[in-house]
Enzyme design. Structure first.
Site, PDB file in Angstrom:
ATOM      1  N   ASP A 212       0.842  -1.195   0.000  1.00 20.32           N
ATOM      2  CA  ASP A 212       0.000   0.000   0.000  1.00 20.32           C
ATOM      3  C   ASP A 212       0.884   1.256   0.000  1.00 20.32           C
ATOM      4  OD1 ASP A 212      -2.893   0.851   0.429  1.00 20.32           O
ATOM      5  OD2 ASP A 212      -1.930   1.935   2.070  1.00 20.32           O
ATOM      6  N   GLU A 275       1.535  -0.447  -5.066  1.00 28.68           N
ATOM      7  CA  GLU A 275       0.540   0.511  -5.553  1.00 28.68           C
ATOM      8  C   GLU A 275       1.312   1.792  -5.878  1.00 28.68           C
ATOM      9  OE1 GLU A 275      -1.680   2.545  -2.597  1.00 28.68           O
ATOM     10  OE2 GLU A 275      -3.499   2.587  -3.788  1.00 28.68           O
TER      11      GLU A 275
END
Ligand code: NOJ
Length: 547
Positions: A212, A275
């Site tokens: 993330d 990401e």
């Protein structure tokens, strides 16, 4: 001559599972409820593994299933190394791993290194006092001379990225919700702890991690103000008001990425995916110098295109192919839990063309649950809103794309028991648009996705072949070749609503394998191939003429 950017292809036998396979992103809260609380869970995913095998995907990526107060759908972790009771327990997760592996499916988990929940024991300890042993695990700063926040940094969820802690008289940093304090990745103790978290899941047998917001991990050491974006205007994404020069994507972050990749590389055949919402050159840096960075940073450029037309798509594909570092493995993404749904962005027919595009481009495709059914954004009334981003910034909520999977035409679409209220409302069209109904319909969105997945799987030119753009004589069509050994496939996508004629007589004889309309196949004339409104076709070239 027609072809451009010839990209050499590795032999298919040399590809690893995460290069050959298709990723399927599950938002666990919305996939399948098994225990009657209206929230999806790990056991629910187990009961749907047969569907996923039938569909033909290879790798499951689960958004967070860890203990969390669920301020940000589980991206606010209170414990990194177990499963939230909402989703089940660790033993059930191990069963999921075993059952997935038995079916040849891989499982990836989300790894959220940038921030914890404010109720994580580390943060509770850190805020206990300035001399706490965990104080330096988070990012604290004295107030500005006027008592306000230390600098102008804004949170992605709206408002300042700093919150004042009365008890200790300092501000802490959070670039999302104020209940998501950011870890201090300049502190070696934090790194050691987080690499331990990675090892915990890898030791358990997880096949890889999706990281993330990795580009946020390191911030400017001097905490300089971000410049204001002079081009920003009302209605633009609120978080683009500032040029986030100092709060993210600092050069030192690449050292951290290398270290994470080294942890992954100490296990056999695991994958690290990041990401990365960044412009191309900065995105590609996450592959690392000499490819010592992550296996691949997610490429969101198909989602972020401001216009959906053949020239814009072609440009995005060619720019990416041309800029990829030598040896780096490409990837493409069409949807995820942070973006409006594919059909809601593009419309029905264009979404079918986009599906063909995603599953025929070179590189690993990532698919978002429910897009195979053509699920659309579901309007969520304010009183049912869950997403903190949308609550603070009306119009930018992500709940509409996170609604329960539509399995059948029963009450609650088979997602949860009839007498239970699902955590987010179901789509109004779930009686018609659902997996069971679409399995019976040979021309449904589901049938198209499955046919494409199956064709991709059995066609080496698609999984591992080279990529060349073709000039087709039509500005409205995007046409390209995928080739592997003796196999030559042409993909022709009409991205307009008018009929178009594609002319590639020099390529050879063609046999249509699949149209997005799912209603024709067989020999076609490549001197003048008529494509209907928003029709995509995959054509096998017979008697291929060298270009
Ligand atoms: C990216 C995740 O995809 C998003 O859902 C989340 O809100 C932020 N990171 C914060 O963790």
């Amino acid at each position: 001559m027609p072809h451009q950017f010839p990209v050499p292809a590795p032999r298919s036998s040399t590809l690893l599972w995460w290069q050959r396979g298709v990723l399927y992103h599950i938002y666990p809260r919305s996939f399948q409820d098994s225990n009657g609380d209206g929230v999806g869970d790990v056991q629910g995913i187990i009961t749907r593994l047969d569907y996923l095998s039938w569909l033909g995907v290879d790798v499951l990526w689960l958004s967070p299933i860890f203990p969390s107060p669920m301020i940000d759908g589980g991206y606010d972790l209170a414990d990194y190394c177990t499963v939230d009771p909402l989703f089940g327990d660790l033993a059930t997760f191990v069963q999921l791993l075993e059952q997935a592996h038995r079916r040849g499916l891989k499982v990836l988990l989300d790894f959220v290194p940038n921030h914890t929940s404010d109720v994580h024991p580390w943060f509770m300890e850190a805020r206990a006092g300035r001399t706490s042993c965990k104080r330096e695990w988070y990012i604290w700063h004295d107030p500005a001379p006027d008592g306000g926040p230390p600098n102008n940094w804004e949170s992605y969820f709206g408002g300042p990225a700093w919150t004042f802690d009365q008890h200790t008289g300092q501000y802490y940093l959070h670039q999302f919700d104020d209940r998501m304090p950011e870890l201090n990745w300049r502190n070696p103790e934090v790194r050691t702890a987080m690499y331990g978290v990675m090892r915990f899941w890898l030791d358990l047998g997880v096949d890889g991690l999706r990281v993330d917001v990795p580009w946020l991990l390191i911030k400017d050491e001097q905490f300089r103000d971000n410049p204001i974006n002079p081009d920003w205007k009302a209605g633009d994404l609120p978080w683009t008001r500032q040029i986030r020069l100092y709060s993210e994507d600092r050069p030192e972050v690449h050292e951290v990425v290398r270290e994470m990749q080294a942890v992954i590389d100490s296990y056999a055949e695991r994958v690290l995916i990041g990401e990365t919402y960044l412009p191309l050159p900065r995105l590609l840096r996450y592959y690392g110098e000499r490819l010592q960075g992550m296996h691949f940073p997610f490429n969101f450029h198909l989602i972020l295109l401001s216009e959906w037309n053949a020239q814009a798509i072609r440009q995005a594909v060619e720019a990416y192919e041309a800029a990829l570092p030598v040896g780096a493995w490409p990837n493409w993404v069409l949807g995820n839990h942070d973006q409006p749904r594919l059909v809601s962005r593009l419309g029905w027919q264009a979404a079918r063309v986009a599906t063909m595009l995603l599953l025929t481009l070179r590189g690993t495709p990532t698919w978002y649950y429910g897009d195979e059914l053509g699920m659309q954004d579901v309007p969520i009334p304010d009183h049912l809103a869950q997403d903190p981003q949308g609550k603070r910034q009306p119009g930018f909520g992500r709940d509409p794309a996170r609604t329960p999977m539509q399995w059948d035409d029963g009450p609650n679409a088979g997602f949860c028991l009839p007498n239970v209220e699902p955590w987010l409302p179901l789509a109004a069209d779930s009686q018609k648009m659902n997996a069971a109904a679409e399995q019976e319909d040979a021309r449904s969105h589901l049938s198209l996705t499955r046919a494409l997945l199956s064709l991709r799987r059995r066609t080496p030119a698609l999984t591992s072949g080279s990529y060349h753009t073709l000039e087709s004589g039509s500005e409205c069509c995007f046409v390209y070749l995928r080739e592997q050994g003796e196999q030559h496939l042409m993909v022709a996508l009409n991205c307009s609503v008018q009929e178009q004629v594609v002319k590639v007589p020099e390529v050879g004889q063609g046999r249509l394998l699949l149209s997005t309309y799912l209603d024709r196949e067989g020999p076609v004339n490549l001197a003048a191939l008529a494509l209907r409104s928003q029709e995509g076709c995959i054509i096998e070239i017979e008697e291929f003429h060298m270009l």
